[in-house]
Design an enzyme around this catalytic site. Structure first.
Site, PDB file in Angstrom:
ATOM      1  N   GLU A 114      -9.826  -0.175   4.432  1.00  0.00           N
ATOM      2  CA  GLU A 114     -10.403   0.477   5.600  1.00  0.00           C
ATOM      3  C   GLU A 114     -11.763  -0.130   5.948  1.00  0.00           C
ATOM      4  O   GLU A 114     -12.330  -0.898   5.169  1.00  0.00           O
ATOM      5  CB  GLU A 114     -10.556   1.983   5.316  1.00  0.00           C
ATOM      6  N   ASP A 164       0.836  -1.199   0.000  1.00  0.00           N
ATOM      7  CA  ASP A 164       0.000   0.000   0.000  1.00  0.00           C
ATOM      8  C   ASP A 164       0.874   1.254   0.000  1.00  0.00           C
ATOM      9  O   ASP A 164       2.091   1.171   0.151  1.00  0.00           O
ATOM     10  CB  ASP A 164      -0.964  -0.014   1.199  1.00  0.00           C
ATOM     11  N   HIS A 215      -7.759  -2.273   9.923  1.00  0.00           N
ATOM     12  CA  HIS A 215      -7.487  -2.303   8.480  1.00  0.00           C
ATOM     13  C   HIS A 215      -6.275  -3.176   8.157  1.00  0.00           C
ATOM     14  O   HIS A 215      -5.400  -3.414   8.981  1.00  0.00           O
ATOM     15  CB  HIS A 215      -7.362  -0.892   7.889  1.00  0.00           C
ATOM     16  N   ASN A 221      -7.944   0.438  13.504  1.00  0.00           N
ATOM     17  CA  ASN A 221      -9.362   0.201  13.207  1.00  0.00           C
ATOM     18  C   ASN A 221      -9.562  -1.160  12.538  1.00  0.00           C
ATOM     19  O   ASN A 221     -10.627  -1.442  12.005  1.00  0.00           O
ATOM     20  CB  ASN A 221      -9.907   1.309  12.284  1.00  0.00           C
TER      21      ASN A 221
HETATM   22  C1  GLP Z   1      -0.683   1.581   8.150  1.00  0.00           C
HETATM   23  C2  GLP Z   1      -0.417   0.801   6.870  1.00  0.00           C
HETATM   24  C3  GLP Z   1      -0.607  -0.672   7.071  1.00  0.00           C
HETATM   25  C4  GLP Z   1       0.035  -1.048   8.378  1.00  0.00           C
HETATM   26  C5  GLP Z   1      -0.791  -0.496   9.508  1.00  0.00           C
HETATM   27  C6  GLP Z   1      -0.183  -0.666  10.879  1.00  0.00           C
HETATM   28  O1  GLP Z   1      -1.671   2.520   7.914  1.00  0.00           O
HETATM   29  N1  GLP Z   1      -1.227   1.229   5.783  1.00  0.00           N
HETATM   30  O2  GLP Z   1      -0.050  -1.373   5.989  1.00  0.00           O
HETATM   31  O3  GLP Z   1       0.087  -2.453   8.499  1.00  0.00           O
HETATM   32  O4  GLP Z   1      -1.179   0.841   9.262  1.00  0.00           O
HETATM   33  O5  GLP Z   1       0.930   0.154  11.076  1.00  0.00           O
HETATM   34  P1  GLP Z   1       1.919  -0.033  12.283  1.00  0.00           P
HETATM   35  O6  GLP Z   1       2.637  -1.319  12.072  1.00  0.00           O
HETATM   36  O7  GLP Z   1       2.854   1.155  12.203  1.00  0.00           O
HETATM   37  O8  GLP Z   1       1.101  -0.059  13.519  1.00  0.00           O
END
Ligand code: GLP
Length: 240
Positions: free
Chosen positions: A143, A67, A138, A136
């Site tokens: 989302e 992403d 995702h 949330n």
């Molecule tokens: C981000 C990314 C995701 C990621 C998630 C968790 O928004 N789009 O790909 O897995 O949120 O992030 P983190 O590992 O920093 O908690």
């Protein structure tokens, strides 16, 4: 779902790499994907170390990013692309056969979305997908409210994502949209590895793993994946 509770972040990272390595041994010409963010940092570093040590062979495998924030490219601070280039791809002394990193700053973002679909169609389905979980629920930028049949898409970010993600940008950038692999592509992966660490992830992880399957918690769809591993440290696994 296979649930693996690890002592700490290092063990979580090692375990995730073991699972990817096993997938690549079975399918050496496979397609792999790692999420960006804080959670997978140890995983991608360990992966690169093992590739460099000759323990994992990626010479025939392909890589695709999961992403990106719309508006950012792999030279922008806080971008998933920069994470991919610096923390994973730039560390590899023996490269993948091919790589596709999403450019969220592409002038034609619709063409960029199509290019992501095309790359996955050409080299996929994914052999192993390593995912983090958003606050949330995702996955990538799938989302809450996402259609579980989605392919690559461009989506408005939820308020929770916008709030939490200022950790990457501070006041420098205010993302509104994300571009992401879709749930259909993630669910088509031969193996999915969802990693989570820290007490702040405990509640959402428990809703994803133990709650009902619903698109208001996108990660809950992984309950229906035939080869899904949840690899969490003890703090994140507290509610499982
Ligand atoms: C981000 C990314 C995701 C990621 C998630 C968790 O928004 N789009 O790909 O897995 O949120 O992030 P983190 O590992 O920093 O908690």
């Amino acid at each position: 779902m296979n649930i693996i509770v690890c002592r700490d972040y290092e063990e979580m990272s090692r375990k995730a790499v073991e699972l990817v390595a096993e997938s690549l041994r079975e399918t050496p010409e496979g397609l792999v994907s790692f999420a960006g963010g804080d959670t997978p940092l140890g995983t991608v570093h360990t992966f690169a170390e093992q590739v460099n040590a000759g323990a994992i062979d990626i010479s025939r495998a392909h890589y695709v990013s999961l992403d990106e924030w719309v508006g950012l490219s792999d030279t922008d601070e806080g971008s998933c692309g920069l994470f991919n280039r610096v923390e994973l791809l730039g560390r590899l002394e023996k490269p993948f056969a091919g790589v596709h990193v999403i450019n969220g700053a592409a002038a034609d973002i619709e063409a960029e979305r199509q290019a992501l679909n095309d790359y996955i169609a050409k080299y996929g389905p994914l052999t192993a997908s390593v995912l983090g979980i958003g606050m949330n629920g995702h996955l990538g930028f799938n989302e809450d409210g996402i259609d579980f049949e989605s392919d690559a898409h461009i989506t408005p970010l939820s308020d929770v994502t916008k709030r939490v993600m200022c950790k990457y940008f501070g006041e420098k950038f205010h993302p509104e949209y994300g571009i992401s692999q879709g749930i259909r592509q993630i669910m088509a992966a031969k193996r999915v590895i969802l990693i989570a660490n820290g007490a702040h992830k405990a509640e959402i992880l428990s809703r994803a793993v133990r709650g009902e399957v619903t698109n208001s918690v996108p990660a809950s769809i992984l309950q229906r994946h035939p080869d899904c591993y949840v690899v969490a440290d003890t703090a994140a696994a507290a509610g499982l």
